[in-house]
Design a protein around this motif. Structure first.
Motif, PDB file in Angstrom:
ATOM      1  N   SER A   1       7.451  -5.005  -8.107  1.00 14.82           N
ATOM      2  CA  SER A   1       7.031  -3.718  -8.604  1.00 14.82           C
ATOM      3  C   SER A   1       7.726  -2.451  -7.537  1.00 14.82           C
ATOM      4  N   LEU A   2       8.715  -2.779  -7.180  1.00 11.86           N
ATOM      5  CA  LEU A   2       9.395  -1.657  -6.359  1.00 11.86           C
ATOM      6  C   LEU A   2       9.693  -0.410  -7.612  1.00 11.86           C
ATOM      7  N   PRO A   3       9.740   0.953  -7.121  1.00  9.03           N
ATOM      8  CA  PRO A   3      10.269   1.854  -7.846  1.00  9.03           C
ATOM      9  C   PRO A   3      11.336   1.764  -8.789  1.00  9.03           C
TER      10      PRO A   3
ATOM     11  N   ALA B   1       0.883  -1.137   0.232  1.00 11.19           N
ATOM     12  CA  ALA B   1      -0.046  -0.033  -0.029  1.00 11.19           C
ATOM     13  C   ALA B   1       0.700   1.269  -0.106  1.00 11.19           C
ATOM     14  N   LEU B   2       1.917   1.262   0.847  1.00 11.51           N
ATOM     15  CA  LEU B   2       2.721   2.450   0.746  1.00 11.51           C
ATOM     16  C   LEU B   2       3.536   2.588  -0.446  1.00 11.51           C
ATOM     17  N   LEU B   3       3.853   1.571  -1.115  1.00 14.62           N
ATOM     18  CA  LEU B   3       4.819   1.539  -2.359  1.00 14.62           C
ATOM     19  C   LEU B   3       3.567   2.171  -3.578  1.00 14.62           C
ATOM     20  N   GLN B   4       2.404   1.820  -3.456  1.00 13.84           N
ATOM     21  CA  GLN B   4       1.302   2.274  -4.350  1.00 13.84           C
ATOM     22  C   GLN B   4       1.248   3.963  -4.139  1.00 13.84           C
ATOM     23  N   LEU B   5       1.041   4.323  -2.893  1.00 13.17           N
ATOM     24  CA  LEU B   5       0.931   5.531  -2.621  1.00 13.17           C
ATOM     25  C   LEU B   5       2.194   6.386  -2.883  1.00 13.17           C
ATOM     26  N   SER B   6       3.347   5.722  -2.777  1.00 15.08           N
ATOM     27  CA  SER B   6       4.499   6.632  -3.384  1.00 15.08           C
ATOM     28  C   SER B   6       4.533   6.983  -4.589  1.00 15.08           C
TER      29      SER B   6
ATOM     30  N   ILE C   1       8.740  11.963  18.936  1.00 14.41           N
ATOM     31  CA  ILE C   1       7.560  11.808  18.091  1.00 14.41           C
ATOM     32  C   ILE C   1       6.568  10.938  18.557  1.00 14.41           C
ATOM     33  N   MET C   2       5.503  11.476  18.608  1.00 16.93           N
ATOM     34  CA  MET C   2       4.354  10.708  19.293  1.00 16.93           C
ATOM     35  C   MET C   2       3.197   9.807  18.135  1.00 16.93           C
ATOM     36  N   SER C   3       3.424  10.399  17.104  1.00 18.32           N
ATOM     37  CA  SER C   3       2.338  10.089  15.951  1.00 18.32           C
ATOM     38  C   SER C   3       2.948   9.892  14.861  1.00 18.32           C
ATOM     39  N   VAL C   4       2.330   9.051  13.993  1.00 14.54           N
ATOM     40  CA  VAL C   4       2.793   8.569  12.793  1.00 14.54           C
ATOM     41  C   VAL C   4       2.534   9.779  11.725  1.00 14.54           C
ATOM     42  N   GLN C   5       1.555  10.236  11.832  1.00 22.97           N
ATOM     43  CA  GLN C   5       1.579  11.815  11.020  1.00 22.97           C
ATOM     44  C   GLN C   5       2.506  12.680  11.203  1.00 22.97           C
ATOM     45  N   GLN C   6       2.696  12.948  12.426  1.00 21.38           N
ATOM     46  CA  GLN C   6       3.866  13.775  12.809  1.00 21.38           C
ATOM     47  C   GLN C   6       5.096  13.296  12.304  1.00 21.38           C
ATOM     48  N   ALA C   7       5.444  11.995  12.436  1.00 17.50           N
ATOM     49  CA  ALA C   7       6.727  11.414  11.946  1.00 17.50           C
ATOM     50  C   ALA C   7       6.687  11.606  10.368  1.00 17.50           C
ATOM     51  N   LEU C   8       5.555  11.465   9.835  1.00 19.78           N
ATOM     52  CA  LEU C   8       5.484  11.482   8.279  1.00 19.78           C
ATOM     53  C   LEU C   8       5.634  12.973   7.894  1.00 19.78           C
ATOM     54  N   THR C   9       5.370  14.016   8.735  1.00 13.30           N
ATOM     55  CA  THR C   9       5.388  15.301   8.209  1.00 13.30           C
ATOM     56  C   THR C   9       6.825  15.890   8.572  1.00 13.30           C
ATOM     57  N   LEU C  10       7.319  15.402   9.711  1.00 11.00           N
ATOM     58  CA  LEU C  10       8.893  15.995   9.928  1.00 11.00           C
ATOM     59  C   LEU C  10       9.936  15.208   9.220  1.00 11.00           C
ATOM     60  N   VAL C  11       9.577  13.852   9.246  1.00 10.34           N
ATOM     61  CA  VAL C  11      10.695  13.131   8.419  1.00 10.34           C
ATOM     62  C   VAL C  11      10.691  13.178   6.875  1.00 10.34           C
ATOM     63  N   GLY C  12       9.247  13.047   6.223  1.00 12.75           N
ATOM     64  CA  GLY C  12       8.925  12.881   4.865  1.00 12.75           C
ATOM     65  C   GLY C  12       8.667  11.480   4.642  1.00 12.75           C
ATOM     66  N   THR C  13       7.663  11.431   3.688  1.00 13.57           N
ATOM     67  CA  THR C  13       6.786  10.214   3.125  1.00 13.57           C
ATOM     68  C   THR C  13       8.031   9.203   2.735  1.00 13.57           C
ATOM     69  N   ARG C  14       8.824   9.786   2.005  1.00 13.72           N
ATOM     70  CA  ARG C  14       9.961   8.959   1.311  1.00 13.72           C
ATOM     71  C   ARG C  14      10.712   8.285   2.337  1.00 13.72           C
ATOM     72  N   ALA C  15      11.287   8.953   3.187  1.00 16.40           N
ATOM     73  CA  ALA C  15      12.123   8.266   4.195  1.00 16.40           C
ATOM     74  C   ALA C  15      11.243   7.001   5.106  1.00 16.40           C
ATOM     75  N   ILE C  16      10.116   7.234   5.439  1.00 22.91           N
ATOM     76  CA  ILE C  16       9.251   6.376   6.008  1.00 22.91           C
ATOM     77  C   ILE C  16       8.893   5.304   5.355  1.00 22.91           C
ATOM     78  N   THR C  17       8.513   5.518   3.934  1.00 21.60           N
ATOM     79  CA  THR C  17       8.097   4.371   2.853  1.00 21.60           C
ATOM     80  C   THR C  17       9.361   3.671   2.840  1.00 21.60           C
ATOM     81  N   ASN C  18      10.407   4.222   2.420  1.00 22.75           N
ATOM     82  CA  ASN C  18      11.738   3.326   2.329  1.00 22.75           C
ATOM     83  C   ASN C  18      12.142   2.414   3.757  1.00 22.75           C
ATOM     84  N   PHE C  19      11.855   3.088   4.825  1.00 17.66           N
ATOM     85  CA  PHE C  19      12.374   2.348   6.026  1.00 17.66           C
ATOM     86  C   PHE C  19      11.209   1.001   6.044  1.00 17.66           C
ATOM     87  N   ALA C  20       9.929   1.334   5.785  1.00 20.21           N
ATOM     88  CA  ALA C  20       8.799   0.333   5.987  1.00 20.21           C
ATOM     89  C   ALA C  20       9.246  -0.771   4.721  1.00 20.21           C
ATOM     90  N   LEU C  21       9.573  -0.340   3.559  1.00 23.29           N
ATOM     91  CA  LEU C  21       9.921  -1.402   2.702  1.00 23.29           C
ATOM     92  C   LEU C  21      11.205  -2.392   3.035  1.00 23.29           C
TER      93      LEU C  21
END
Length: 298
Positions: free
Chosen positions: A199-201, A28-33, A72-92
């Motif tokens: 189907s990675l980028p 799901a994260l890869l598709q969103l990216s 950092i206490m929430s996922v949305q805060q983490a995504l905002t501060l760190v960036g969706t790319r960094a979080i997606t890559n870590f999750a991958l």
């Protein structure tokens, strides 16, 4: 003399029954990216739906890797501060880590492979940032995933890899060169095939596929500096190596890439050693017994 297997045999090795499936959250994260019309709220949904991944993401953003002064206490805060790319890559990478098998193959240890991958990823990211390469987080992920096919190859081709491992030790040669001689392809080609099947980028696939081609990447100049950072990182010693056989090649490549000197390389290694020591426990990995600084000083 080794017999070269036709290159199409790689697809036979990685047939559909062999390939593990990625978790739904990673897919799901890869598709969103791949979309430009979504932001942190959309990325947060698949992460929050996977409690294990959510916990890992929050540990990741609160590690010294980012160095935030407050928790950092929430996922949305983490995504905002760190960036969706960094979080997606870590999750991958977290997803790949969870599905790659641990083959029963001689002295091979899967955690040692991930140790090596982590240290190489940290170096590639730091070097990319120093050189002001775009998307240094992609270099981190590309270096993390560059050797992900090796456990599958060991599992599927144990007899051939027994010979390759023995020759690597006896001849002090790179595994990729020995693979090319025996098969006509190497583990970089295998990892790129695996990345394509998932189907990675495309950028990831390219970084992974080229990580054994440092010389040609250096020859391309500025346009290939990101790939060169990942390829250079692949020359770091394995955490289990007594000697760093590719030290001279690494130092020469580093100087060509950065036009730097031994002093700046020593500083880079200190940073990588410190980050590896703080990051490894987050991924439930042991800290390498030998530091890069120690190898460099020898």
């Amino acid at each position: 003399m080794s017999t070269v297997i036709n290159t199409t045999a790689l697809e036979d090795v990685f047939h559909s029954d062999v390939l593990p499936a990625l978790p739904h959250s990673a897919i799901a994260l890869l598709q969103l990216s791949q979309r430009d019309d979504v932001g942190p709220p959309e990325f947060a949904k698949p992460i929050e739906a996977d409690p294990g991944l959510m916990g890992q993401v929050l540990k990741f953003v609160n590690s010294s890797y980012f160095g935030f002064s407050r928790e950092i206490m929430s996922v949305q805060q983490a995504l905002t501060l760190v960036g969706t790319r960094a979080i997606t890559n870590f999750a991958l990478w977290n997803a790949v880590f969870s599905v790659i098998p641990n083959p029963k193959f001689g002295p091979f240890d899967l955690k040692s492979l991930w140790q090596d991958s982590l240290r190489r990823a940290i170096l590639a990211r730091k070097l990319g940032r120093t050189l002001k390469v775009d998307n240094a987080e992609d270099l981190f992920a590309g270096a993390l995933l560059q050797d992900m096919a090796i456990p599958l190859l060991l599992k599927e081709l144990p007899e051939q890899y027994q010979s390759l491992v023995e020759r690597r030790a006896a001849e002090s040669r790179r595994l990729s060169g020995l693979e090319q001689e025996m098969f006509g392809w190497d583990h970089a080609d295998a990892a790129a095939l695996l990345a394509n099947r998932w189907s990675l980028p495309t950028d990831f696939v390219t970084l992974i596929a080229q990580h054994t081609q440092l010389e040609s990447l250096l020859a391309e100049g500025e346009s290939a500096r990101g790939g060169a950072c990942v390829a250079l990182a692949s020359l770091l010693p394995s955490c289990s190596d007594e000697d760093w056989n590719e030290k001279a090649e690494f130092v020469a490549g580093y100087e060509r890439l950065t036009q730097g000197d031994q002093a700046s390389l020593a500083d880079l290694f200190i940073d990588v050693d410190e980050n590896t020591a703080s990051f490894a426990p987050l991924l439930k990995l042991p800290t390498p017994k030998r530091t890069l600084s120690g190898y460099l000083a020898e």
